[in-house]
Design an enzyme around this catalytic site. Structure first.
Site, short mmCIF file in Angstrom:
data_model
loop_
_atom_site.label_atom_id
_atom_site.label_comp_id
_atom_site.label_asym_id
_atom_site.label_seq_id
_atom_site.Cartn_x
_atom_site.Cartn_y
_atom_site.Cartn_z
N GLY A 61 27.17 -7.31 -30.93
CA GLY A 61 25.97 -6.66 -30.43
C GLY A 61 26.23 -5.33 -29.78
O GLY A 61 27.21 -4.65 -30.07
N LEU A 81 23.96 -9.83 -38.29
CA LEU A 81 24.58 -8.69 -37.61
C LEU A 81 25.99 -9.03 -37.13
O LEU A 81 26.19 -10.01 -36.43
CB LEU A 81 23.70 -8.31 -36.41
CG LEU A 81 24.16 -7.10 -35.63
CD1 LEU A 81 24.12 -5.85 -36.47
CD2 LEU A 81 23.35 -6.94 -34.36
N ASP A 82 26.94 -8.20 -37.47
CA ASP A 82 28.33 -8.34 -37.01
C ASP A 82 29.00 -9.62 -37.46
O ASP A 82 30.00 -10.04 -36.88
CB ASP A 82 28.40 -8.25 -35.46
CG ASP A 82 27.86 -6.95 -34.95
OD1 ASP A 82 27.83 -5.98 -35.71
OD2 ASP A 82 27.46 -6.90 -33.77
N GLU A 83 28.44 -10.28 -38.48
CA GLU A 83 29.04 -11.54 -38.89
C GLU A 83 29.50 -11.54 -40.34
O GLU A 83 29.82 -12.58 -40.89
CB GLU A 83 28.07 -12.69 -38.62
CG GLU A 83 27.71 -12.76 -37.15
CD GLU A 83 27.25 -14.13 -36.69
OE1 GLU A 83 26.92 -14.97 -37.54
OE2 GLU A 83 27.22 -14.32 -35.46
#
Lengths: 277, 277, 277, 277
Positions: free
Chosen positions: B195, B221-223
């Protein structure tokens, strides 16, 4: 069901992987893992094939010999536990790490004996129920001492000889007796600081990083094929003694990781270099 | 003489390497480099074969399809220069490194355009004679903005889309439009500090190491699948701003090395993981 | 309110920190940051004091001179932006990183000019609106060429001279003209691979780690005081050219981080070593 | 001649270093090493002063109390050998490293006892002639078990309690009994992979780097102040078990280096962060 490692070094040629894996396939062997490398500069092909199945070593090797180009070297060895002898002088950290890992996990190896030219580490070795042999160098020429050590190692017949901070230079006869089978830890980032007292040399030079090198021993001191290296940061607050203390953890890690790869039959020596598959 | 990369993913089976390399051999293709990996947990086989010779793509692929088990995916692409579009906001360091490397060596890639939602980096891009496109997000919904960006990218038709500190969250439509073809740099060592404002999070947590992660973008997101990560040491003297400054070099290195491997067709996405051969 | 850095080197003695900080206190100066180091081997005391307040340089230095032991060196310089001249030959990566950081953040420095003995990098420098000066070495003796370069540098009067892959050996006159003010990047992990073509040397030796070293230049090639070093892992798949490519990112990072510390007035040269406070 | 460490934490103010070092000077104490840090965000001043001489603790501390601002904390402790108790479950590697270093050099510490909730490691501990205490958790509530462990630790009265892969969560009462005196090794790069089976979590996430974290234990599991972290690279060939094996060397290094700094009285806890001087 057995597991074996096939290692091949040969001149590069079209169709090599196909030929080798075909033969394995015909022998009903499963390839658990395969790695290969071509050194395009010298035209050499390297392959490590981890096989599982029921082996007929003789026909397998004969089939390979029929298919591989002239000048090929191939060997087939069982995977798994091998035997080492460790040579030490007075420093405990590399030896202790190997004793811990062979006893409590991390290195699947039989330490068949430890030989010291001093008895400083006798207690440590015996704490782990492993035989310690003192062969003092006092009153002996280098040749006499080495010859006694070699004779003792021969009776134990290990796969590899590990120099775990053995602070003596081996005679050429010793080295030639175990070609590519002696693993040394040098307490510097080779080829920096060859020779004695590398931490003091490093201190004098004012370096900001120190390291350690695991390598096979050949006739030229500190110049054998490098297996593994690692480093740590230091700064102006480190005396040579601080470097020595901090360096010990690097030394023991590099040595045991280097041995780990050699025992997994991943390290190919080629000229003065290693290919690690 | 051409050079192409054959990439294969299929269920593991006996004889796969033999079958694939046999076919290459029959096609008179030389294997310049071959790497394979078996994920024994899921029974998947991955292989990257760098081939040289005269290609008949159609019959080569047909031969492979005849030999490979059901559920196989194989692709054959030319080696060499590919095309990317870079998306940016205001930070220059990752973009600058890519511009330098594509112009002066280090990354054999064509930067076919840079799109910014601000015009802060217009001058930098134009210094390198590359077209800069401003698509401001002001007054647009996220969907409208993304749709304009996607349309522009489609006219350029790059192999990959690179988010070089693009500080906007992509809509699911954007992501699905370029499956496994969007590469992002996240300024933390994922999955730590997912995040916003990861350096501030890192500062608050008092960590002693910070990092950066290059990954493919998927819906979460970000994964997405991680391509590459790297870290540097920090200490109590670092404010969040110091971490940010020091982190920039890690970010740009990780991103450009990640792209380097993707362009070399070495990165296989499999589930939420990457296999890098 | 100004910010200045007081740097002291003197023979160690009881009460030094008390004396120096007392004087600062009496001058109503706030210590923003203080770092000191005693080299117990040589009995030297080093201190860097970052001060804030209203300075009367003359009386402050006079007070210090009254309090410090004989043989002390102290200097008081404003914190903040300094000026460098960069010398280059043909390689762009180190130069490019410095241009990016001075323009877009990361290094608070004025690049007052770039001098090349080839014009290869003229365009790059001018992209960033910085003057490029070609001083070709062709037809000149080493002394003549260096003398022209020194003259040009003198007209610019920088704080430091940075050799960003300047592939020429400086004459002793050049070196002596800028004592401890010339920063070089050497593309190896010194003292390994001194001299020419270090990546080729590294390849030949079969090392598993390569590195780079930022150092001050003194009369002995590659033997000046080391400021910073860093390394990356390589393996048997790396040709000398691969090492060169991978090494570029280490070189540019090490050089720019080294300069960062020098500009922050954190680097003390002492004999052939650096103390970094 | 004695050596002691003076540690000061107080609100930042002008003249603090002068005041403290003046007092040391008046007491005829030599400052062997001094380090300080100001956290400008919170206005806190930290100082570690290593002193040598003849100490009158009472008047020294009284003098300091007279000079330091309100809200100051200062402590004066002898440098040198301290005492720890180690808690373990079944894994040997961290324990073994501490036993080796305390016995053969590297960590100047007295291991006054090892407590296990299993007897798996009894032999190892006794190999080093150190008392092993089994306090099985079977048939006990967490509170009962912890209370027995705390009682035993209290009879030994160590300076620090080390959790060397102790696989139990401590009760709040246990934690509060030894404030900032319990050191844990967590087998991940915190805050990534908090909680159980971090290597399996890391495997699932497909990370390319794994790590370990030494931290003080507070009430929130895995959230105490971080002392030290380190990492190693992994790739797609690593199973969770391979990560576990490779991670062990990082864990043991991080733990023993963390302890080394704590014992040197270099680690200041401040909020949920550490300042390491």
């Amino acid at each position: 069901m057995q597991r074996k490692i096939l290692r091949t070094i040969c001149p590069d040629a079209k169709g090599l992987i196909a030929k080798i894996t075909n033969i394995c396939y015909k022998h009903q062997l499963n390839i658990v893992q395969n790695n290969e490398f071509v050194d395009h500069r010298t035209g050499r092909f390297f392959m490590r094939t981890e096989l599982e199945g029921i082996f007929n070593d003789e026909t397998l090797l004969a089939d390979l010999d029929g298919a591989l180009p002239e000048g090929s070297v191939r060997e087939l060895n069982p995977a798994g536990r091998q035997k080492i002898v460790i040579l030490v002088t007075k420093e405990a950290h590399c030896l202790g790490d190997l004793l811990m890992k062979s006893t409590y996990g991390g290195l699947d190896v039989e330490i068949a004996g430890v030989i010291g030219n001093h008895d400083t580490l006798k207690t440590l070795v015996e704490r782990f129920d492993i035989p310690f042999h003192l062969i003092s160098h006092e009153g002996l020429t280098r040749e006499e001492h080495d010859s006694q050590v070699v004779d003792l190692i021969d009776t134990i017949a290990p796969d590899y000889v590990v120099l775990a901070k053995y602070m003596r230079i081996l005679t050429p006869d010793f080295v030639r007796h175990f070609p590519n089978r002696i693993i040394n830890i040098h307490h510097s980032f080779l080829p920096a600081f060859i020779g004695a007292r590398p931490y003091h040399q490093a201190y004098e030079r004012g370096v900001k990083i120190i390291g350690a090198t695991a390598h096979f021993v050949n006739d030229n001191l500190d110049e054998g094929p490098i297996i593994m290296q690692d480093v740590i940061n230091v700064d102006h607050t480190y005396s040579a003694e601080d470097m020595m203390r901090a360096g010990r953890d690097v030394e023991k890690n590099v040595l045991s990781h280097g041995i780990y790869r050699v025992l997994a039959q991943r390290v190919f020596v080629y000229g003065n270099r290693t290919v690690i598959l």
